[in-house]
Motif scaffolding. Structure first.
Motif, PDB file in Angstrom:
ATOM      1  N   UNK A 241      50.156  57.634  22.870  1.00 59.56           N
ATOM      2  CA  UNK A 241      49.199  58.072  21.851  1.00 59.56           C
ATOM      3  C   UNK A 241      49.669  57.706  20.449  1.00 59.56           C
ATOM      4  N   UNK A 242      50.958  57.817  20.206  1.00 51.59           N
ATOM      5  CA  UNK A 242      51.471  57.488  18.873  1.00 51.59           C
ATOM      6  C   UNK A 242      51.484  55.988  18.611  1.00 51.59           C
ATOM      7  N   UNK A 243      51.406  55.190  19.675  1.00 54.43           N
ATOM      8  CA  UNK A 243      51.397  53.733  19.507  1.00 54.43           C
ATOM      9  C   UNK A 243      49.985  53.175  19.345  1.00 54.43           C
ATOM     10  N   UNK A 244      48.968  53.988  19.626  1.00 50.55           N
ATOM     11  CA  UNK A 244      47.581  53.531  19.480  1.00 50.55           C
ATOM     12  C   UNK A 244      47.225  53.494  17.997  1.00 50.55           C
ATOM     13  N   UNK A 245      46.867  52.307  17.519  1.00 49.32           N
ATOM     14  CA  UNK A 245      46.548  52.155  16.095  1.00 49.32           C
ATOM     15  C   UNK A 245      45.192  51.505  15.849  1.00 49.32           C
ATOM     16  N   UNK A 246      44.418  51.279  16.907  1.00 52.16           N
ATOM     17  CA  UNK A 246      43.121  50.641  16.740  1.00 52.16           C
ATOM     18  C   UNK A 246      43.209  49.141  16.551  1.00 52.16           C
ATOM     19  N   UNK A 247      44.408  48.595  16.605  1.00 53.65           N
ATOM     20  CA  UNK A 247      44.621  47.155  16.454  1.00 53.65           C
ATOM     21  C   UNK A 247      45.254  46.555  17.710  1.00 53.65           C
ATOM     22  N   UNK A 248      46.235  47.247  18.261  1.00 56.04           N
ATOM     23  CA  UNK A 248      46.921  46.745  19.449  1.00 56.04           C
ATOM     24  C   UNK A 248      45.989  46.751  20.663  1.00 56.04           C
ATOM     25  N   UNK A 249      46.019  45.665  21.413  1.00 59.18           N
ATOM     26  CA  UNK A 249      45.307  45.612  22.677  1.00 59.18           C
ATOM     27  C   UNK A 249      46.147  46.289  23.755  1.00 59.18           C
ATOM     28  N   UNK A 250      45.551  46.459  24.924  1.00 62.88           N
ATOM     29  CA  UNK A 250      46.310  47.004  26.049  1.00 62.88           C
ATOM     30  C   UNK A 250      47.486  46.092  26.374  1.00 62.88           C
ATOM     31  N   UNK A 251      47.266  44.781  26.298  1.00 63.34           N
ATOM     32  CA  UNK A 251      48.366  43.836  26.542  1.00 63.34           C
ATOM     33  C   UNK A 251      49.458  43.999  25.486  1.00 63.34           C
ATOM     34  N   UNK A 252      49.053  44.196  24.231  1.00 64.10           N
ATOM     35  CA  UNK A 252      50.039  44.409  23.164  1.00 64.10           C
ATOM     36  C   UNK A 252      50.853  45.674  23.424  1.00 64.10           C
ATOM     37  N   UNK A 253      50.173  46.723  23.851  1.00 64.95           N
ATOM     38  CA  UNK A 253      50.867  47.978  24.128  1.00 64.95           C
ATOM     39  C   UNK A 253      51.830  47.819  25.299  1.00 64.95           C
ATOM     40  N   UNK A 254      51.394  47.087  26.322  1.00 63.42           N
ATOM     41  CA  UNK A 254      52.277  46.854  27.469  1.00 63.42           C
ATOM     42  C   UNK A 254      53.541  46.127  27.025  1.00 63.42           C
ATOM     43  N   UNK A 255      53.380  45.120  26.164  1.00 56.66           N
ATOM     44  CA  UNK A 255      54.536  44.372  25.665  1.00 56.66           C
ATOM     45  C   UNK A 255      55.411  45.255  24.779  1.00 56.66           C
ATOM     46  N   UNK A 256      54.772  46.081  23.964  1.00 58.63           N
ATOM     47  CA  UNK A 256      55.493  46.989  23.070  1.00 58.63           C
ATOM     48  C   UNK A 256      56.402  47.916  23.869  1.00 58.63           C
ATOM     49  N   UNK A 257      55.877  48.465  24.950  1.00 56.71           N
ATOM     50  CA  UNK A 257      56.683  49.398  25.741  1.00 56.71           C
ATOM     51  C   UNK A 257      57.661  48.670  26.663  1.00 56.71           C
ATOM     52  N   UNK A 258      57.338  47.439  27.046  1.00 55.07           N
ATOM     53  CA  UNK A 258      58.280  46.655  27.846  1.00 55.07           C
ATOM     54  C   UNK A 258      59.561  46.409  27.055  1.00 55.07           C
ATOM     55  N   UNK A 259      59.401  46.171  25.752  1.00 60.56           N
ATOM     56  CA  UNK A 259      60.573  45.974  24.892  1.00 60.56           C
ATOM     57  C   UNK A 259      61.426  47.228  24.800  1.00 60.56           C
ATOM     58  N   UNK A 260      60.826  48.361  25.135  1.00 65.89           N
ATOM     59  CA  UNK A 260      61.535  49.641  25.062  1.00 65.89           C
ATOM     60  C   UNK A 260      61.889  50.174  26.444  1.00 65.89           C
ATOM     61  N   UNK A 261      61.808  49.285  27.433  1.00 62.30           N
ATOM     62  CA  UNK A 261      62.308  49.629  28.757  1.00 62.30           C
ATOM     63  C   UNK A 261      61.307  50.185  29.738  1.00 62.30           C
ATOM     64  N   UNK A 262      60.002  50.194  29.395  1.00 66.65           N
ATOM     65  CA  UNK A 262      59.001  50.706  30.331  1.00 66.65           C
ATOM     66  C   UNK A 262      58.366  49.529  31.074  1.00 66.65           C
ATOM     67  N   UNK A 263      58.492  49.527  32.375  1.00 65.56           N
ATOM     68  CA  UNK A 263      57.925  48.441  33.176  1.00 65.56           C
ATOM     69  C   UNK A 263      56.412  48.384  32.999  1.00 65.56           C
ATOM     70  N   UNK A 264      55.856  47.180  33.126  1.00 72.03           N
ATOM     71  CA  UNK A 264      54.425  46.978  32.883  1.00 72.03           C
ATOM     72  C   UNK A 264      53.569  47.831  33.809  1.00 72.03           C
ATOM     73  N   UNK A 265      53.936  47.898  35.102  1.00 68.67           N
ATOM     74  CA  UNK A 265      53.116  48.677  36.028  1.00 68.67           C
ATOM     75  C   UNK A 265      53.190  50.171  35.714  1.00 68.67           C
ATOM     76  N   UNK A 266      54.347  50.625  35.249  1.00 69.26           N
ATOM     77  CA  UNK A 266      54.482  52.032  34.872  1.00 69.26           C
ATOM     78  C   UNK A 266      53.625  52.344  33.650  1.00 69.26           C
ATOM     79  N   UNK A 267      53.633  51.436  32.663  1.00 65.19           N
ATOM     80  CA  UNK A 267      52.786  51.644  31.487  1.00 65.19           C
ATOM     81  C   UNK A 267      51.325  51.700  31.881  1.00 65.19           C
ATOM     82  N   UNK A 268      50.889  50.776  32.729  1.00 70.92           N
ATOM     83  CA  UNK A 268      49.467  50.721  33.073  1.00 70.92           C
ATOM     84  C   UNK A 268      49.026  51.961  33.841  1.00 70.92           C
TER      85      UNK A 268
END
Length: 415
Positions: free
Chosen positions: A365-392
């Motif tokens: 919720x804190x990463x939602x800014x109305x600009x990032x796409x779902x793909x952007x968010x997945x990449x954002x959290x992947x950089x912080x150690x969250x696997x893509x399937x877990x994020x989705x």
């Protein structure tokens, strides 16, 4: 069609423009509500598929003192959208207040028209991509005629945001209206009637159901305009969900979404799995009607509507290109209300309904800014150690929980 009561209604809104508003307050706040929040229109009416840059031609039919007009015009101006809002109301007193509010905000994207919604087919206005009509249809002698007049000027593929009164949550209102109609008949002047109304409210018996109804404060804090509109209005009809659906059907319209959808889902109020299964077998209208009867506290129905032959197809929240957006409250603020058990409580006119969120919800919720796409968010959290399937999986849970309470939506494409 008009009748003798129309003259009484006209006199009411000239004497007591509703709701009471002071243009000086525009410097302090923007009144936000539903329908007609631009992000809601983008999502609930157009499915987050209509480009933000495409000019939106909107009509506020029965604009009163301007709440919906000012909110939508401000949103369009902030977005840089070249569309315009047409304000329509037959009360000059109300229009003067609405115009003063617009001037206080330096809004230049509003066209002002004095007239009745019943005259729309002959006013030469439209077509409109979006029509707001709040608190008007239930005051007409023939609500279906009013809705038909709106539908005539609705553009193909367009939608409406409607509000009508609902009966169960107005318990007590009509009893007091009946009493005041005897003590201060509608053919008396508004000033004489309001004086009687104030006297009655000072001595309303403890047993009167209005005293137990916490849905309303207009008669307490809304000034003369609020008291008159709630308790002295000469014509006021409430619609059940079934009544409302039938009204829409007379003009080929249908509900695209009630506000908020969670409130109209009987599963919200039926923890018993066998009862949930029975409710799930009902039609969409019957399910909403069941929720209305179960809760007993809905005082209005707010709904986004489209032509039944033009149902909305909403964007896929799991698509890489989807852009999540907070409807109004920033994610950083919303997460402060999440309880230690992962639940986020909501109140619907005093009725509590919590939603359950996954552990990853605060970060998402804190990463939602109305600009990032779902793909952007997945990449954002992947950089912080969250696997893509877990994020989705977590994102799917967050959206499924917070879209029905109108907190997380999808943004319209910018192109």
């Amino acid at each position: 069609m008009t009748d003798s009561t129309d003259a009484q209604l006209a006199a009411q809104y000239e004497a007591y423009p509703y709701p009471a508003r002071d243009p000086k307050e525009e410097a302090k706040r923007l009144i936000i509500g539903s329908p007609s929040h631009l992000r809601e229109i983008d999502y609930w009416v157009f499915g987050a598929r209509r480009p933000q840059a495409q000019p939106l031609q909107a009509l506020v039919a029965g604009g009163g003192t301007g709440d919906g007009t000012i909110m939508l015009a401000t949103h369009l101006s902030r977005r840089g959208n070249a569309g315009r809002v047409t304000y329509l109301d037959r009360s000059l007193a109300a229009m003067r207040i609405a115009r003063a509010r617009a001037e206080a905000r330096n809004l230049t994207n509003i066209d002002w028209v004095q007239g009745s919604i019943l005259d729309l087919p002959t006013l030469g206005l439209g077509p409109f991509d979006y029509i707001d009509c709040c608190g008007v249809l239930h005051h007409l002698p023939e609500p279906a005629a009013g809705l038909a007049a709106l539908e005539v000027v609705l553009a193909p593929g367009g939608g409406m945001g409607l509000m009508v009164y609902a009966p169960h949550g107005r318990t007590g209102v009509y009893m007091v209206q009946d009493a005041l109609a005897l003590l201060a008949p509608p053919d008396q002047t508004p000033a004489a009637r309001i004086e009687v109304g104030k006297r009655v409210m000072r001595h309303l018996p403890e047993s009167n159901w209005l005293r137990f109804n916490r849905n309303f404060s207009d008669h307490i804090s809304g000034g003369d305009a609020g008291l008159y509109d709630l308790l002295l209005n000469p014509r006021d009809r409430a619609f059940t969900v079934s009544d409302f659906a039938a009204l829409l059907g007379t003009s080929g319209m249908a509900v695209a979404a009630f506000m908020e959808p969670m409130r109209y889902n009987p599963a919200t109020w039926l923890p018993d799995p066998k009862l949930r299964a029975r409710a799930a077998s009902l039609s969409a209208t019957a399910q909403a009607a069941l929720a209305e009867s179960l809760t007993g506290n809905m005082s209005v129905h707010i709904a986004y509507c489209r032509r039944a032959a033009e149902p909305v197809t909403r964007a896929d929240p799991m698509a890489d290109t989807a852009v999540p957006v907070m409807r109004e409250v920033p994610g950083s603020e919303l997460v402060k209300s999440i309880l230690p058990n992962g639940q986020l409580p909501f109140l619907f006119d005093g009725l509590r309904a919590p939603v359950s969120l996954p552990p990853q919800a605060p970060a998402i919720l804190q990463a939602i800014d109305g600009e990032r796409t779902v793909a952007d968010l997945a990449a954002f959290f992947a950089e912080r150690g969250m696997a893509a399937d877990k994020f989705r999986r977590a994102w799917a849970e967050v959206f499924a929980a917070l879209e029905p309470v109108n907190r997380v939506l999808l943004a319209a494409p910018k192109g």
